[in-house]
Design a protein around this motif. Structure first.
Motif, PDB file in Angstrom:
ATOM      1  N   UNK A   1    -133.820 -19.029  27.565  1.00 32.75           N
ATOM      2  CA  UNK A   1    -135.023 -18.357  27.053  1.00 32.75           C
ATOM      3  C   UNK A   1    -136.276 -19.156  27.384  1.00 32.75           C
ATOM      4  N   UNK A   2    -136.165 -20.480  27.290  1.00 30.73           N
ATOM      5  CA  UNK A   2    -137.313 -21.325  27.634  1.00 30.73           C
ATOM      6  C   UNK A   2    -137.650 -21.161  29.114  1.00 30.73           C
ATOM      7  N   UNK A   3    -136.611 -21.187  29.964  1.00 26.98           N
ATOM      8  CA  UNK A   3    -136.839 -21.015  31.407  1.00 26.98           C
ATOM      9  C   UNK A   3    -137.577 -19.706  31.679  1.00 26.98           C
ATOM     10  N   UNK A   4    -137.105 -18.654  31.011  1.00 24.66           N
ATOM     11  CA  UNK A   4    -137.714 -17.343  31.248  1.00 24.66           C
ATOM     12  C   UNK A   4    -139.165 -17.313  30.792  1.00 24.66           C
ATOM     13  N   UNK A   5    -139.477 -18.145  29.781  1.00 23.40           N
ATOM     14  CA  UNK A   5    -140.849 -18.181  29.280  1.00 23.40           C
ATOM     15  C   UNK A   5    -141.682 -19.201  30.062  1.00 23.40           C
ATOM     16  N   UNK A   6    -141.075 -19.753  31.113  1.00 27.00           N
ATOM     17  CA  UNK A   6    -141.804 -20.702  31.947  1.00 27.00           C
ATOM     18  C   UNK A   6    -141.948 -22.084  31.341  1.00 27.00           C
ATOM     19  N   UNK A   7    -141.076 -22.404  30.359  1.00 29.45           N
ATOM     20  CA  UNK A   7    -141.148 -23.735  29.754  1.00 29.45           C
ATOM     21  C   UNK A   7    -140.010 -24.599  30.279  1.00 29.45           C
ATOM     22  N   UNK A   8    -140.286 -25.874  30.403  1.00 31.45           N
ATOM     23  CA  UNK A   8    -139.263 -26.772  30.933  1.00 31.45           C
ATOM     24  C   UNK A   8    -138.162 -26.996  29.906  1.00 31.45           C
ATOM     25  N   UNK A   9    -138.546 -27.129  28.646  1.00 28.28           N
ATOM     26  CA  UNK A   9    -137.567 -27.417  27.596  1.00 28.28           C
ATOM     27  C   UNK A   9    -137.721 -26.429  26.454  1.00 28.28           C
ATOM     28  N   UNK A  10    -136.595 -26.077  25.841  1.00 29.59           N
ATOM     29  CA  UNK A  10    -136.694 -25.140  24.718  1.00 29.59           C
ATOM     30  C   UNK A  10    -137.288 -25.807  23.485  1.00 29.59           C
ATOM     31  N   UNK A  11    -138.082 -25.037  22.753  1.00 32.14           N
ATOM     32  CA  UNK A  11    -138.598 -25.566  21.486  1.00 32.14           C
ATOM     33  C   UNK A  11    -137.530 -25.502  20.420  1.00 32.14           C
ATOM     34  N   UNK A  12    -136.748 -24.454  20.419  1.00 32.18           N
ATOM     35  CA  UNK A  12    -135.734 -24.288  19.387  1.00 32.18           C
ATOM     36  C   UNK A  12    -134.557 -25.204  19.684  1.00 32.18           C
ATOM     37  N   UNK A  13    -134.217 -26.003  18.703  1.00 30.27           N
ATOM     38  CA  UNK A  13    -133.124 -26.971  18.875  1.00 30.27           C
ATOM     39  C   UNK A  13    -131.950 -26.541  18.010  1.00 30.27           C
ATOM     40  N   UNK A  14    -130.827 -27.205  18.225  1.00 24.13           N
ATOM     41  CA  UNK A  14    -129.626 -26.800  17.496  1.00 24.13           C
ATOM     42  C   UNK A  14    -128.894 -28.020  16.961  1.00 24.13           C
ATOM     43  N   UNK A  15    -128.394 -27.883  15.735  1.00 25.46           N
ATOM     44  CA  UNK A  15    -127.476 -28.893  15.229  1.00 25.46           C
ATOM     45  C   UNK A  15    -126.159 -28.202  14.874  1.00 25.46           C
ATOM     46  N   UNK A  16    -125.079 -28.966  15.030  1.00 19.61           N
ATOM     47  CA  UNK A  16    -123.779 -28.493  14.574  1.00 19.61           C
ATOM     48  C   UNK A  16    -123.363 -29.409  13.444  1.00 19.61           C
ATOM     49  N   UNK A  17    -122.670 -28.858  12.465  1.00 18.29           N
ATOM     50  CA  UNK A  17    -122.243 -29.714  11.366  1.00 18.29           C
ATOM     51  C   UNK A  17    -120.874 -29.287  10.855  1.00 18.29           C
ATOM     52  N   UNK A  18    -120.117 -30.293  10.399  1.00 18.36           N
ATOM     53  CA  UNK A  18    -118.787 -30.003   9.882  1.00 18.36           C
ATOM     54  C   UNK A  18    -118.283 -31.165   9.064  1.00 18.36           C
ATOM     55  N   UNK A  19    -117.180 -30.944   8.387  1.00 19.35           N
ATOM     56  CA  UNK A  19    -116.556 -32.016   7.621  1.00 19.35           C
ATOM     57  C   UNK A  19    -115.772 -32.933   8.530  1.00 19.35           C
ATOM     58  N   UNK A  20    -115.139 -33.939   7.928  1.00 16.92           N
ATOM     59  CA  UNK A  20    -114.363 -34.864   8.748  1.00 16.92           C
ATOM     60  C   UNK A  20    -113.192 -34.140   9.417  1.00 16.92           C
ATOM     61  N   UNK A  21    -112.591 -33.183   8.706  1.00 15.75           N
ATOM     62  CA  UNK A  21    -111.477 -32.453   9.299  1.00 15.75           C
ATOM     63  C   UNK A  21    -111.936 -31.626  10.488  1.00 15.75           C
ATOM     64  N   UNK A  22    -113.039 -30.915  10.306  1.00 17.63           N
ATOM     65  CA  UNK A  22    -113.582 -30.080  11.372  1.00 17.63           C
ATOM     66  C   UNK A  22    -114.089 -30.896  12.541  1.00 17.63           C
ATOM     67  N   UNK A  23    -114.283 -32.190  12.329  1.00 17.78           N
ATOM     68  CA  UNK A  23    -114.846 -33.036  13.374  1.00 17.78           C
ATOM     69  C   UNK A  23    -113.784 -33.922  14.021  1.00 17.78           C
ATOM     70  N   UNK A  24    -113.081 -34.688  13.183  1.00 13.75           N
ATOM     71  CA  UNK A  24    -112.192 -35.701  13.761  1.00 13.75           C
ATOM     72  C   UNK A  24    -110.805 -35.147  14.062  1.00 13.75           C
ATOM     73  N   UNK A  25    -110.469 -33.979  13.486  1.00 14.26           N
ATOM     74  CA  UNK A  25    -109.164 -33.384  13.782  1.00 14.26           C
ATOM     75  C   UNK A  25    -109.308 -32.127  14.635  1.00 14.26           C
ATOM     76  N   UNK A  26    -109.436 -31.000  13.961  1.00 15.73           N
ATOM     77  CA  UNK A  26    -109.292 -29.715  14.676  1.00 15.73           C
ATOM     78  C   UNK A  26    -110.433 -29.439  15.640  1.00 15.73           C
ATOM     79  N   UNK A  27    -111.612 -29.986  15.389  1.00 14.36           N
ATOM     80  CA  UNK A  27    -112.743 -29.719  16.281  1.00 14.36           C
ATOM     81  C   UNK A  27    -112.979 -30.810  17.298  1.00 14.36           C
ATOM     82  N   UNK A  28    -112.035 -31.734  17.379  1.00 16.65           N
ATOM     83  CA  UNK A  28    -112.239 -32.930  18.198  1.00 16.65           C
ATOM     84  C   UNK A  28    -112.370 -32.609  19.688  1.00 16.65           C
ATOM     85  N   UNK A  29    -111.551 -31.656  20.158  1.00 13.94           N
ATOM     86  CA  UNK A  29    -111.601 -31.296  21.578  1.00 13.94           C
ATOM     87  C   UNK A  29    -112.968 -30.743  21.948  1.00 13.94           C
ATOM     88  N   UNK A  30    -113.454 -29.814  21.141  1.00 16.78           N
ATOM     89  CA  UNK A  30    -114.772 -29.216  21.420  1.00 16.78           C
ATOM     90  C   UNK A  30    -115.875 -30.269  21.315  1.00 16.78           C
TER      91      UNK A  30
END
Ligand SMILES: Cc1ncc(C[n+]2csc(CCOP(=O)(O)OP(=O)(O)O)c2C)c(N)n1
Ligand code: SF4
Ligand SMILES: [Mg+2]
Lengths: 192, 349, 417
Positions: free
Chosen positions: B116-145
Motif C-alpha cells: 500500500x505504501x508503494x502504491x501511494x509512492x512512499x518508500x516505507x509504510x506508516x502503519x506498523x505491525x506487532x505480533x503477540x502471544x504467550x510463551x506457548x504460542x511463541x516458544x512451542x507451537x508458533x516457533x516455526x513461524x
C-alpha cells in the motif's frame, strides 16, 4: 490425430523435446499437447514424454499407447524397456545412434516397417558438435521433421528460439538442420 | 523545557510515571492522552502480569508509531480475556487467527502495508505491525513461524508474554515452564516432582542467533524499561523480538499483589536476565541491584510448594541457585562484569 | 493472444494479470512451476506493487495470506497434497474469517504411501472447509478460472480454491488464449475489502464466539456459498462478454439431452471421457457426461435438472472416502434424492493411475447393462490385492502393506519378462 512418444533418459531433454515439438506444431496453426510421464526421475533414469498433434482441440489425457511415431533418444533403452510397444506398421522411428540398424541387430525388426520411416541419426554427436553438450533432443526433432514431414524445419527452429536464446539457440538450430539433412539423405537412400 | 534537578527518591526506579519529570521523560502511561489500546473492562484475573505487560507494551508502540499500528494476537489468555464476545478491549485494529501463526499473520500484514505504501509512492509504510502471544504460542507451537519471520527479517515486532505455562487451557507445561514447577501436566509426585529438569529453551538467545536487528527481554517489574524497549524496537525496521516476564497469579499460585514483586525477584535473583541485543550481540544488561537468593522467589509460589514442605528439596533449590548464578556469569549481571553470551557470527554495520 | 505453454505458466500469467498484491508460497510438486513463475515475475518487476514471500511452511503460507488479506491486499498462494494438509488449520481459519484469498491446488494424492501423482484426495479432504472449490478441465480453463476466482472471492468475501489436475494439467503444454491486461482490468476491479485492519477505523477480527452466536455465524458462511450458486454463472457470463469464451459456471453438460447413461466427473478426465463418449455415440449408444465445475458450493439443483432424463448415473471420481466409497457420489445421491435412478460409483485414477479410453469403454458398457457393482475400482489389480489379504490371514507379522505390494508387483513383472 498424430501421436508421438519420446523415450530417453533423465538429463537428455526428453520433456523439453516434446514441448518444443508441440510449439512447432502450434506455430503451424495446429493443436498440440505435450506432457511428460510425470515421475520423479533423476538424471539417467528412463523418461517418457508424449506429444499429440491434431487439427482440432485435443481432449484426450491418456498416455500415448499407440504412437504414430517414436523418437528414441537413447539406444541403450532398447535392451531395457519395450520402447516399440504399440507402434503400428506405418509408424515412424527416429533412433539416436551412430551405428546402423544392422550393427544394432535391428535389421530384421526394421523390416516390419517402411524403410524410409525408420531412420538413425547420431544426435548425441551432433549436439556435442554444435552445442557442446549431450542434448540429443533438438537434433532428434530436426530428424523427426524430415522423416515425418509433419512439421517444417523452420518451425523447429522457431520452437528452439522459443526455449533458448543467443548462442545456445543458434547452436541447436545448426544441430537440428544438420540432423534434418542427414535424415533426408538417408530416407532417399532407403527409397532408392 | 527547563532543566529541573530531580532526586532519586522523588521518582524511584520502579515508579510508573512522574509529573516531576520533563514530559519527554515521563512514561507513556502517565500521559492523560495515552491511547488505552487495551482498554479496561477485560476479563483478566486480578494481578495478571500479561494484562499489565500488554497494556504498557501496546500503548508504547502506539506512541512510537503515531497510532498507526495493527496488532496480531495468538490464541491464549490475552486473546481470550480481551475479546469477550461481543465486546472487545482493543482500541486498535486487531486480529486473532490461530494459536501458532501470529508471526506469519503479522508478516502478511506487513507485506500488505508495504504494498500500500508503494502504491501511494512512499518508500516505507506508516502503519506498523506487532505480533503477540504467550510463551506457548511463541516458544512451542508458533516457533516455526517465528523463526521464519526472523530469518526473512520481516518488519514485525514480536512480543512474547512469558508466564511460563499454557495458562489459557488451565496451566499445562510449556517449553518455558521452569524445572520442578507444578503444572496440570507436571504434578508434584514421584521422585522428581513437578517439571523435569532439562536444558531449557532460551528463545531470546535463539532469536539473537538469527542475527535480527533487535532482541530484548523485559519485565513488568520495570515498566519504564519495558516502554523504552518497545519504543526503541519501533524506531527500527526488520524483525524484532521482546520477551516479557509476566507472572500469573492463577497459574503460579501466587498472591495477586505479588505480581510485581515476583517479577522483580526473578530479575534480582538472576533467574530472568534482563538485557538488550542488536544484530546478535548483547548491547546492554540491567544489572542486579541487590542480589537475592532464589528461595525468596520460589517460596512465594505454590507451584514450588513441594520444594519447601516437611522434607525440603534442598537439592532442587540448589540447582535453581546454580541456574541463577550461571545466568549472572553469562550475562554479567553483577558489578562491572560483561556479558559473554551472544551470537558473534552476526554482521552489522 | 494464443500461446503454446505449460499449464503452470498459463496460471502464473493469469494470476499476474489479476494484479495480486501479496503472493506467498511453499514449494511442493506439482505446484512448483506456478509459484516459481510468479516469483520471477515479481522479482523482474513484471508484476508491479507486489510482495512475494518465501515462507517456511504451508501453514505459514496460509497464515501470511490471512494477514495480508485482512490488511486489504489481494492475496494468492498455491499448494497441493501434503502441503494442503499441513495448512489445514489456517485453511479453515481463512474461510471462517471470510478472507477472499485465491489458492491453486495442483491436485495430488495424499500419503502414506507417499505419492506425487494426480488424484483429487487433497482438495476433497477440504470439501467442508468453507472455501469455494472450482475445478478446471483444461489449461485454458485453469487460467480463466483464476481470473474469475478473484472476482468471485472478493464479491463474496470468501476464499476460493482453484483445483487443477497435478502434472496432467500443470505440466502439460497446450494452446492457451492469454487475455490482455485491458481485458482483465475491465473484468476485475481493484479489491475493495468488506473488512480491513485500518488504524483509521479500528476493528477487532477473530474474537471468540460462544454458543449464543456461533450457529448464526456458521449459517451465514453457508448462505454465502448459496449466493455463490447464483454468482458463479453470472461471473461466467460476464467473463464470456469480455473474453469471448465459455469458462467456469456450475456444471458442463455434454451430449446430455437424450442420454440414458450419464457420467459425472470433475477436472481434466472429462476430456478423455468426452472422446470415449463420441466413440460410443458413433456406436449408437445413448450416453453423455456432466462435468461438475463448482464442487463447493455443490450445485444440487443444476445437477438434478441436468439428470432428469437419465436412467443411470456413473460417478467417476479420483477420490475415495475410505469406509464408504465415493465422495462426489455421495453428494450426487443427495442431489437426486427421491428420483428413481441407478447410481454407480467408479473410483479411478488414484495416485496417478492412467484413466484410458479402453477402461472407460469397459465400465461404461458394464453399467449400461446394469452389470457394474455399485462401487467399482477401475483397473484394480485383484491378484495383488488378494495376495496381500491372504498374507495377512496367514501371517501375523505380515509386514508393511505398500512394500509387500511393490515386491509382489516386481515379481509379477519379472515372471512375465
Ligand atoms: C492448534 C491448537 N492447539 C491447542 C490449542 C489450545 N490452546 C489454546 S490457548 C493454549 C495455551 C496458551 O498458552 P500460552 O501461549 O502460553 O498463552 P497464555 O494463555 O499462557 O497466555 C492452548 C494449549 C489451540 N487453540 N490450538
Ligand atoms: S490465568 Fe494468568 S495469564 Fe491468564 S488472565 Fe489469569 S493471571 Fe492472566
Ligand atoms: Mg503462557
Amino acid at each position: 490425430m498424430f501421436q508421438v512418444r519420446i523415450h530417453g533418459r533423465g538429463g537428455q531433454g526428453v520433456v523439453t523435446g516434446a514441448e518444443m515439438l508441440s510449439i512447432a506444431a502450434f506455430l503451424e496453426g495446429r493443436h498440440a499437447q505435450a506432457f511428460p510421464s510425470f515421475g520423479s526421475e533423476r538424471t539417467g533414469a528412463p523418461v517418457v514424454a508424449f506429444c499429440r498433434i491434431a487439427d482440432k482441440e485435443i481432449r484426450l489425457r491418456e498416455p500415448v499407447m499407440e504412437p504414430d511415431a517414436l523418437i528414441i533418444q537413447d539406444a541403450t533403452l532398447l535392451a531395457q524397456i519395450d520402447v516399440f510397444a504399440g507402434l503400428s506398421e506405418n509408424g515412424y522411428v527416429v533412433l539416436n545412434t551412430n551405428h546402423t540398424l544392422e550393427e544394432m541387430g535391428l535389421a530384421e525388426f526394421a523390416q516390419r516397417f517402411r524403410a524410409e520411416r525408420v531412420i538413425t541419426v547420431s544426435a548425441t554427436d551432433l549436439s556435442l558438435k554444435h552445442v557442446g553438450r549431450n542434448a540429443p533432443n533438438v537434433p532428434m526433432l530436426g530428424a523427426f521433421a524430415a522423416v515425418s514431414g509433419l512439421i517444417s524445419l523452420d518451425s523447429v527452429a522457431a520452437a528452439i528460439r522459443d526455449k533458448f536464446s543467443g548462442k545456445v539457440a543458434e547452436g541447436n538450430i545448426a544441430a537440428a538442420t544438420e540432423a534434418y539433412n542427414i535424415a533426408k539423405a538417408r530416407m532417399e537412400a532407403a527409397h532408392a | 523545557m527547563g532543566h529541573q534537578e530531580i532526586k532519586f527518591y522523588q521518582t524511584g526506579t520502579f515508579t510508573v510515571g512522574n509529573r516531576l519529570l520533563p514530559p519527554e521523560q515521563r512514561s507513556v502511561q502517565s500521559d492523560i492522552e495515552r491511547t488505552n489500546s487495551l482498554n479496561s473492562g477485560h476479563r483478566a484475573c486480578q494481578g495478571c502480569g500479561e494484562a499489565l505487560g500488554a497494556r504498557y507494551a501496546i500503548d508504547a508502540a502506539m506512541r512510537a508509531t503515531n497510532n498507526q499500528l495493527v496488532a496480531v494476537n495468538a490464541t491464549g489468555c490475552l486473546e481470550v480475556f480481551s475479546t469477550p464476545y461481543p465486546e472487545t478491549s482493543w482500541q486498535i485494529p486487531w486480529i486473532h487467527s490461530l494459536f501458532g501463526n501470529a508471526a506469519a499473520v503479522a508478516t502478511g500484514v506487513a507485506a500488505a502495508n508495504k504494498v500500500k505504501a508503494l502504491k501511494a509512492g512512499k518508500a516505507l509504510p506508516e502503519t506498523r505491525v506487532i505480533a503477540q502471544g504467550g510463551d506457548g504460542g511463541t516458544t512451542d507451537i508458533g516457533f516455526g513461524c517465528l523463526s521464519g519471520m526472523f530469518e526473512r527479517n520481516d518488519d514485525v515486532l514480536y512480543i512474547c508474554y512469558d508466564n511460563q505455562a499454557y495458562m489459557n487451557t488451565g496451566v499445562q507445561r510449556s517449553s518455558a515452564t521452569p524445572p520442578a514447577a507444578r503444572t496440570a501436566t507436571t504434578m508434584p509426585v514421584g521422585e522428581h516432582p513437578g517439571n523435569e529438569w532439562g536444558q531449557g529453551k532460551n528463545v531470546p538467545l535463539i532469536a539473537m542467533a538469527h542475527g535480527i536487528p533487535y532482541v530484548a527481554t523485559a519485565s513488568v517489574s520495570d515498566l519504564r524499561d519495558l516502554e523504552y524497549k518497545v519504543k526503541k524496537a519501533m524506531s527500527m525496521r526488520g524483525a524484532r523480538y521482546i520477551h516479557i516476564f509476566v507472572p500469573c497469579p492463577l497459574g503460579w499460585g501466587s498472591a495477586s499483589h505479588d505480581t510485581i514483586k515476583l517479577a522483580r525477584l526473578a530479575k534480582e535473583t538472576g533467574l530472568f536476565p534482563v538485557f538488550e541485543a542488536e544484530y546478535g550481540e548483547v548491547t546492554n544488561v540491567s544489572k542486579i541491584r541487590q542480589k537475592q537468593p532464589v528461595e525468596e522467589y520460589l517460596r512465594l509460589q505454590r507451584r514450588f510448594a513441594h520444594l519447601f514442605g516437611k522434607k525440603p528439596r534442598l537439592d532442587e533449590i540448589e540447582r535453581f541457585q546454580h541456574m541463577a548464578d550461571q545466568n549472572i556469569r553469562k550475562f554479567g549481571l553483577l558489578g562491572d562484569d560483561k556479558a559473554t553470551v551472544g551470537y558473534y557470527g552476526a554482521e552489522h554495520e | 493472444m494464443l500461446k503454446q505453454c505449460e499449464g503452470s505458466h498459463a496460471v502464473a500469467e493469469a494470476v499476474a494479470l489479476s494484479r495480486p498484491e501479496v503472493i506467498c508460497a511453499y514449494p511442493i510438486s506439482p505446484q512448483t512451476h506456478i509459484v516459481e513463475g510468479l516469483g520471477e515475475m515479481v522479482k523482474k518487476g513484471d508484476i508491479k506493487d507486489c510482495e512475494y514471500i518465501n515462507v517456511e511452511s504451508e501453514f505459514a503460507a496460509m497464515s501470511v495470506a490471512i494477514g495480508s488479506s485482512a490488511a486489504g491486499a489481494r492475496t494468492y498462494t498455491a499448494t497441493a497434497s501434503q502441503g494442503l494438509l499441513f495448512m489445514v488449520e489456517a485453511v479453515y481459519n481463512a474461510s471462517g474469517l471470510g478472507l477472499p484469498i485465491v489458492m491453486t491446488v495442483a491436485n495430488r494424492a495424499i500419503g502414506a504411501p507417499i505419492n506425487i501423482w494426480n488424484d483429487h484426495s487433497d482438495s476433497m479432504s477440504q470439501r467442508d472447509c468453507g472455501w469455494i472449490q472450482i475445478f478446471a478441465e483444461t489449461n485454458q480453463e485453469a487460467a480463466d478460472l483464476h481470473i474469475q476466482a478473484f472476482k468471485l472471492a472478493e464479491e463474496l468475501s470468501l476464499p476460493v480454491m482453484v483445483c487443477m489436475d497435478g502434472f496432467i494439467l500443470t505440466h502439460a503444454y497446450e494452446r492457451v488464449d492469454m487475455p490482455t491486461q485491458e481485458q482483465v482490468d475491465a473484468f476485475l476491479p481493484p479489491y475493495s475489502p468488506r473488512q480491513i485492519l485500518d488504524p483509521a477505523a479500528p476493528v477487532s477480527i477473530g474474537a471468540m464466539v460462544g454458543p449464543e452466536a456461533f450457529s448464526e455465524v456458521r449459517y451465514l458462511a453457508h448462505a454465502k456459498q448459496m449466493q455463490a450458486l447464483e454468482l458463479i454463472p453470472k461471473i461466467s457470463a460476464q467473463f464470456k462478454e469480455i473474453f469471448g469464451r465459455d469458462s467456469g459456471g456450475l456444471v458442463r453438460p455434454y451430449m446430455l439431452e437424450d442420454a440414458e447413461t450419464v457420467v459425472i466427473a470433475l477436472g481434466s478426465v472429462l476430456g478423455t471421457i468426452k472422446d470415449t463418449i463420441d466413440e460410443m455415440r458413433a456406436d449408437g449408444i445413448s450416453i453423455g457426461v456432466l462435468g461438475i465445475n463448482s464442487f463447493r458450493p455443490f450445485p444440487v439443483s443444476a445437477i438434478r435438472r441436468s439428470l432428469s432424463h437419465a436412467k443411470r448415473i456413473i460417478v467417476l471420481e479420483k477420490s475415495l472416502a475410505v469406509g464408504i466409497g465415493g465422495i462426489v457420489a455421495t453428494d450426487v445421491r443427495m442431489a437426486l434424492d427421491g428420483l428413481d435412478k441407478r447410481i454407480y460409483t467408479v473410483v479411478a485414477g488414484l495416485g496417478g493411475r492412467n484413466i484410458t479410453r479402453s477402461s472407460l469403454h469397459r465400465v461404461f458398457r458394464l453399467a449400461m447393462h446394469d452389470q457394474l457393482e455399485a462401487l467399482h475400482f477401475l483397473d484394480l489389480e485383484w491378484s495383488i490385492v488378494n495376495k496381500e489379504l491372504d498374507r495377512e490371514r496367514t501371517t501375523r507379522r505380515s509386514g508393511p502393506i505398500a512394500e509387500n505390494i511393490l515386491r509382489d508387483l516386481g515379481q509379477a513383472k519379472s515372471n512375465v519378462g
